[in-house]
Design a protein around this motif. Structure first.
Motif, mmCIF file in Angstrom:
data_model
loop_
_atom_site.group_PDB
_atom_site.id
_atom_site.type_symbol
_atom_site.label_atom_id
_atom_site.label_comp_id
_atom_site.label_asym_id
_atom_site.label_seq_id
_atom_site.Cartn_x
_atom_site.Cartn_y
_atom_site.Cartn_z
ATOM 1 N N ASP A 75 0.812 10.886 9.212
ATOM 2 C CA ASP A 75 -0.635 11.188 9.719
ATOM 3 C C ASP A 75 -1.635 9.850 9.409
ATOM 4 O O ASP A 75 -1.186 9.176 8.546
ATOM 5 N N PHE A 76 -2.620 9.759 10.000
ATOM 6 C CA PHE A 76 -3.509 8.671 9.935
ATOM 7 C C PHE A 76 -4.017 8.627 8.500
ATOM 8 O O PHE A 76 -4.074 7.278 8.030
ATOM 9 N N ALA A 77 -4.178 9.399 7.899
ATOM 10 C CA ALA A 77 -4.879 9.395 6.222
ATOM 11 C C ALA A 77 -3.883 8.419 5.579
ATOM 12 O O ALA A 77 -4.086 7.463 4.914
ATOM 13 N N THR A 78 -2.624 9.033 5.782
ATOM 14 C CA THR A 78 -1.697 8.303 4.791
ATOM 15 C C THR A 78 -0.927 6.926 5.364
ATOM 16 O O THR A 78 -1.013 5.964 4.548
ATOM 17 N N ILE A 79 -1.082 6.801 6.572
ATOM 18 C CA ILE A 79 -0.926 5.568 7.393
ATOM 19 C C ILE A 79 -1.845 4.245 6.724
ATOM 20 O O ILE A 79 -1.601 3.225 6.330
ATOM 21 N N THR A 80 -3.174 4.921 6.772
ATOM 22 C CA THR A 80 -4.374 4.076 6.357
ATOM 23 C C THR A 80 -4.358 3.707 4.975
ATOM 24 O O THR A 80 -4.674 2.694 4.541
ATOM 25 N N ALA A 81 -3.816 4.763 4.211
ATOM 26 C CA ALA A 81 -3.867 4.428 2.771
ATOM 27 C C ALA A 81 -2.654 3.134 2.533
ATOM 28 O O ALA A 81 -3.145 2.662 1.630
ATOM 29 N N ASP A 82 -1.546 3.342 3.041
ATOM 30 C CA ASP A 82 -0.452 2.422 3.183
ATOM 31 C C ASP A 82 -1.182 0.944 3.404
ATOM 32 O O ASP A 82 -0.921 0.112 2.588
ATOM 33 N N LEU A 83 -1.925 0.906 4.199
ATOM 34 C CA LEU A 83 -2.574 -0.385 4.571
ATOM 35 C C LEU A 83 -3.691 -0.949 3.569
ATOM 36 O O LEU A 83 -3.613 -1.647 3.208
ATOM 37 N N LEU A 84 -4.458 0.073 2.955
ATOM 38 C CA LEU A 84 -5.174 -0.277 1.920
ATOM 39 C C LEU A 84 -4.766 -0.633 0.623
ATOM 40 O O LEU A 84 -4.924 -1.619 0.006
ATOM 41 N N TYR A 85 -3.322 0.078 0.299
ATOM 42 C CA TYR A 85 -2.935 -0.295 -0.890
ATOM 43 C C TYR A 85 -2.222 -1.620 -0.793
ATOM 44 O O TYR A 85 -2.038 -2.364 -1.520
ATOM 45 N N LEU A 86 -1.460 -2.085 0.579
ATOM 46 C CA LEU A 86 -0.997 -3.206 0.856
ATOM 47 C C LEU A 86 -1.905 -4.235 0.403
ATOM 48 O O LEU A 86 -1.839 -5.430 -0.112
ATOM 49 N N ILE A 87 -3.216 -4.165 1.217
ATOM 50 C CA ILE A 87 -4.330 -5.285 0.927
ATOM 51 C C ILE A 87 -4.546 -5.620 -0.147
ATOM 52 O O ILE A 87 -4.829 -6.551 -1.009
ATOM 53 N N ASP A 88 -4.730 -4.360 -1.105
ATOM 54 C CA ASP A 88 -5.029 -4.446 -2.668
ATOM 55 C C ASP A 88 -4.295 -5.207 -3.462
ATOM 56 O O ASP A 88 -4.311 -5.826 -4.226
ATOM 57 N N THR A 89 -2.700 -4.879 -3.199
ATOM 58 C CA THR A 89 -1.556 -5.261 -3.873
ATOM 59 C C THR A 89 -1.494 -6.714 -3.707
ATOM 60 O O THR A 89 -1.369 -7.421 -4.794
ATOM 61 N N LEU A 90 -1.785 -7.228 -2.362
ATOM 62 C CA LEU A 90 -1.323 -8.507 -2.159
ATOM 63 C C LEU A 90 -2.584 -9.379 -2.374
ATOM 64 O O LEU A 90 -2.809 -10.601 -2.150
#
Length: 281
Positions: A75-90
């Motif tokens: 779903d969009f909420a989870t996919i968007t959360a993946d993107l946010l976590y990736l940006i923060d992690t890197l």
């Protein structure tokens, strides 16, 4: 201009995502691929951006390519959360986020959910589409129309020949990257990395998404890049939807790519990279 090879590694954002990164000291870019695609399709764009000093990250979204393939979370909420976590992690500070096709819808959803986190959003032949406007008017009709062809078990060479025949002016690197949408099996045949049921779940999320309801929540500038593929009816529909987006978004610019495939990032990588850099401020 020399196109540099990226480093490749996994990042844990709750699931494992495969990342391709090009180093650079300047404005970071995050590149988001489309449905049933993979990060490598952005390689040429990323190479041009990196060659002038930008840090660039492309990644396989969940269920795709070499990333983890959990049963849920499409779903969009989870996919968007993946993107946010990736940006923060890197540690990517105010990156330009560019998404192609479904990736454009992910980028738009990110902008609406996390206003101010991106420097600019770039929607590459996606993000402004309203699937409910397609002929048929029902989910069942659209699901049948957009259901992917069954290529599992097809020899890799045959799939390559199909891509080359459909896009004779694509660079060889773009054809090879597109073949990365598939796993090559020991017998030389392929199967999509994204399973059909997950593909259809993502497609249903696209059907349910209302881009018009998200525009008012986006604060950053938005560059909308659209392909004129030669389909007159589809192009007119895109023009109407882009006009709605341009009026509703706080800061928007629409640029058309004549005689270009839906995969602008594969077909016209240099032009797209230059346009993205001009829109980053």
């Amino acid at each position: 201009m020399q196109i540099l090879a990226p480093s490749e590694y996994d990042v844990d954002v709750g699931i494992r995502l495969r990342v391709r990164e090009w180093p650079g000291p300047s404005t970071p870019y995050v590149l988001v691929h489309g449905l049933s695609s993979n990060a490598r399709t952005w390689d040429q764009v990323a190479g041009y951006l990196s060659a002038v000093g930008h840090r660039v990250v492309a990644f396989d979204q969940r269920g795709h390519g070499l990333s983890a393939k959990p049963d849920g979370g499409y779903d969009f909420a989870t996919i968007t959360a993946d993107l946010l976590y990736l940006i923060d992690t890197l540690g990517l500070d105010e990156p330009v986020i560019a998404g192609q096709s479904w990736g454009g819808s992910v980028a738009l959803n990110f902008g609406a959910a996390h206003p101010g986190r991106a420097r600019t959003l770039v929607l590459v032949d996606g993000g402004t589409t309203d699937l409910q406007s397609l002929p048929g008017g029902t989910w069942e009709a659209v699901a049948e129309m957009l259901r992917p062809p069954n290529l599992a078990g097809t020899p890799r060479q045959e799939v390559q020949a199909r891509i080359e025949a459909a896009h004779p002016d694509w660079p060889a690197a773009g054809v090879e990257a597109t073949l990365g949408n598939f796993e090559t099996l020991p017998d030389g045949t392929v199967r999509p990395w994204l399973t059909l049921d997950r593909h259809m779940r993502i497609l249903r999320g696209l059907w349910d998404q209302r881009a018009g309801e998200l525009y008012a929540r986006v604060r950053e500038p938005v560059l909308i890049c659209l392909a004129e593929t030669g389909d007159v009816e589809w192009t007119e529909r895109k023009r109407q939807q882009a006009s709605v987006a341009e009026r509703a978004l706080a800061l928007a610019r629409v640029v058309w790519f004549p005689d270009t495939a839906h995969d602008i990032h594969v077909h016209r990588p240099r032009e797209l990279a230059e346009l993205m850099m001009s829109a980053r401020a």
